[in-house]
Design an enzyme around this catalytic site. Structure first.
Site, mmCIF file in Angstrom:
data_model
loop_
_atom_site.group_PDB
_atom_site.id
_atom_site.type_symbol
_atom_site.label_atom_id
_atom_site.label_comp_id
_atom_site.label_asym_id
_atom_site.label_seq_id
_atom_site.Cartn_x
_atom_site.Cartn_y
_atom_site.Cartn_z
ATOM 1 N N SER A 1 17.729 -1.504 -26.198
ATOM 2 C CA SER A 1 17.984 0.094 -26.149
ATOM 3 C C SER A 1 18.825 0.301 -27.260
ATOM 4 O O SER A 1 19.945 -0.673 -27.385
ATOM 5 C CB SER A 1 18.694 0.707 -24.892
ATOM 6 O OG SER A 1 19.508 1.801 -25.231
ATOM 7 N N THR B 1 0.866 -1.272 0.025
ATOM 8 C CA THR B 1 -0.036 0.209 -0.064
ATOM 9 C C THR B 1 0.988 1.132 -0.060
ATOM 10 O O THR B 1 2.093 1.158 0.671
ATOM 11 C CB THR B 1 -0.998 0.028 1.165
ATOM 12 O OG1 THR B 1 -0.150 0.126 2.362
ATOM 13 C CG2 THR B 1 -1.847 -1.478 1.431
ATOM 14 N N HIS B 2 0.561 2.133 -0.763
ATOM 15 C CA HIS B 2 1.452 3.427 -0.943
ATOM 16 C C HIS B 2 2.904 2.987 -1.683
ATOM 17 O O HIS B 2 3.845 3.526 -1.408
ATOM 18 C CB HIS B 2 1.665 4.153 0.508
ATOM 19 C CG HIS B 2 0.252 4.455 1.163
ATOM 20 N ND1 HIS B 2 -0.365 5.509 0.903
ATOM 21 C CD2 HIS B 2 -0.215 3.695 2.118
ATOM 22 C CE1 HIS B 2 -1.464 5.437 1.854
ATOM 23 N NE2 HIS B 2 -1.222 4.182 2.683
ATOM 24 N N LYS C 1 20.536 -3.138 -22.031
ATOM 25 C CA LYS C 1 19.067 -2.917 -21.446
ATOM 26 C C LYS C 1 18.014 -4.120 -21.854
ATOM 27 O O LYS C 1 18.037 -4.455 -23.162
ATOM 28 C CB LYS C 1 18.380 -1.530 -21.980
ATOM 29 C CG LYS C 1 19.005 -0.307 -21.474
ATOM 30 C CD LYS C 1 18.938 -0.324 -19.743
ATOM 31 C CE LYS C 1 17.548 -0.364 -19.070
ATOM 32 N NZ LYS C 1 16.903 0.967 -19.511
ATOM 33 N N ASN D 1 13.986 -4.088 -21.650
ATOM 34 C CA ASN D 1 12.843 -3.314 -21.284
ATOM 35 C C ASN D 1 11.643 -3.801 -21.419
ATOM 36 O O ASN D 1 11.413 -4.394 -22.574
ATOM 37 C CB ASN D 1 12.868 -1.793 -21.956
ATOM 38 C CG ASN D 1 14.269 -1.151 -21.423
ATOM 39 O OD1 ASN D 1 15.146 -1.363 -20.527
ATOM 40 N ND2 ASN D 1 14.645 -0.268 -22.584
#
Ligand code: ARG
Length: 462
Positions: free
Chosen positions: A280, A158-159, A286, A288
């Site tokens: 990338s 949460t948060h 990378k 992604n």
């Protein structure tokens, strides 16, 4: 051959610039199939009601069916050059199948205002069904993963701060649940489109003795629309379907975001299959999750489409206005986009893997997420909620200050900070599988509750 369905009233011709400006064929050709299907039934009706001769009606139907065959085989039977819209296009194609004189009769008791309303309604009904089917496919893929990883435990946030321990399958069932609501919403939204508008005859209806019920029945509509003005003015059904797509896209974006976060190096709770990753051009390292980022990003396009059509309709006078031509670009983009997003998300779920080792280490090293278990243990011992919360809070504070975990506290330390716990109890309470098993409430994360959810979805998605 005139490429327009009108003209003699004008003393002047449109310039090429104007023709290009008003043309919509580049977009509305996607309605071609529906325009032909509607035309076939309209031609049948005209013959049945003796508004045109039987022979002409049969000729039109035959010609239109030939066109449909060509279209369905993937051919574009003629270039769109200089053609205003899909309705004009069908008429031009028909002139190649039957004589011009016969082809002209198809437009008896019909306006393009009615046609475009019919075609978009048919498109919406089909597209919504396709979305619903894609939702089911995605739900099934998520369910399979839930079944396969039934006992994998992850933290719930949460948060975006670690909160409690849950079964990953519980979270996945949450996704299935929200998608179920999306599916119901989608089918409900499109029910407004299920009215047959042909026969509005531009705006007021017609003096000709047409049979609207026949057309509605043949085309599979639930009913005929009740008011000719509303039939050609309303695009509410488009707003409704775009709203449903918007909510679905927002929900998908949240699922995508969870997967993106959980698959980062820092979390690495799950692994997205490489087939769904891109690289990338600059950084060789990378990998992604661009696919999921685009699913997440699509939510803005879905909202854009809804906003665009709402804006388009706001303040428009009744009945038909050409502004409405712009509804289709947004409608098609939204429906096509959501179908693609659902498909990609399904593929991601089908191929994703849990990093069970990493999760075990995480749960062993981060035992503050069992704080609620500690507090509830105290409540069961008769301690008030407030005191249980305070005592557990103090215990966590002690750990934070000492930079230790709950399970590192010694019995000697415990005596000083909290009389209720001993080491054996804390060891049990900070065990992840004990934590989820101890949940009693209906709809909670316990294996029993999640098992029930899985059984329910297995049946419901069959
Ligand atoms: N292309 C138009 C649209 O998409 C079709 C209806 C045109 N009707 C008219 N009277 N100009 O809305």
């Amino acid at each position: 051959m005139s490429k327009k369905l009108y003209g003699t009233v004008f003393a002047k011709k449109n310039t090429k610039e104007v023709e290009d400006f008003v043309a919509s064929i580049d977009i509305d050709y996607k309605l071609l199939k529906y325009d032909i299907l509607g035309s076939i039934v309209h031609a049948k009706m005209l013959g049945k009601k003796k508004i045109i001769s039987k022979k002409d009606s049969q000729g039109l139907v035959k010609g239109l069916k030939n066109i449909l065959k060509k279209v369905e085989s993937g051919k574009t039977p003629m270039t769109f050059d200089g053609v205003e819209d899909v309705h004009t296009y069908v008429n031009l194609l028909l002139e190649k199948e039957v004589s011009g004189k016969v082809a002209d009769k198809l437009h008896t008791a019909r306006s393009r205002n009615d046609q475009v309303a019919l075609d978009t309604r048919m498109y919406c009904l089909d597209a919504a069904e396709e979305v619903a089917l894609k939702i089911i496919d995605l739900q099934k893929a998520i369910l399979k993963q839930a079944e396969k990883n039934i006992s994998v435990i992850i933290p719930v946030y949460t948060h975006l701060q670690p909160a409690q321990a849950i079964l990953a399958s519980h979270l996945f069932c949450a996704y299935i649940e929200m998608l179920q609501k999306d599916k119901v919403r989608m089918m409900h939204a499109v029910s407004s489109a299920d009215e047959m508008p042909l026969g509005a005859c531009a705006a007021r209806g017609t003096t000709l003795n047409i049979d609207r019920s026949f057309v509605a029945k043949e085309l599979g509509f639930l009913k005929v629309s009740s008011n000719s003005i509303e039939s050609v003015s309303s695009r509410d059904y488009i707003l409704e379907i775009l709203s449903a797509v918007n909510i679905l896209a927002v929900n998908l974006s949240r699922i995508a975001e969870d997967l993106i976060i959980y698959s980062t190096y820092e979390f690495s709770f799950i692994e997205i299959d490489e087939a769904y990753l891109t690289g990338s051009s600059m950084m060789p390292n990378k990998r992604n999750a661009d696919t999921l980022e685009l699913v997440r990003g699509f939510a803005s396009k879905a909202l854009g489409a809804l906003t665009q059509v709402s804006g388009l309709l706001k303040g428009l006078p009744h009945a038909y206005n050409r502004d409405m031509q712009f509804d289709k670009e947004a409608l098609f983009a939204s429906l096509e986009g959501i179908i693609a997003s659902l498909q990609i998300t399904e593929g991601v779920f089908k191929s994703l893997k849990f990093n069970k080792k990493k999760l075990e280490i995480y749960l062993a090293e981060n035992d503050f997420i069992f704080a609620t278990d500690l507090a509830e243990y105290l409540i069961k011992k008769g301690v008030s909620y407030r005191e249980a919360h305070d005592v557990t809070g103090k215990l966590i504070r002690f750990c934070l200050d000492k930079k230790i975990m709950i399970k590192d506290i010694t019995n000697i330390q415990l005596k000083k900070i909290c009389k209720y716990f001993n080491k054996a109890v804390l060891d049990k309470l900070t065990d992840a599988s004990h934590s989820v098993k101890a949940v009693k409430s209906e709809g909670g994360t316990s294996p029993v509750s999640v098992g029930k959810q899985i059984v329910h979805w297995r049946k419901a998605l069959k």
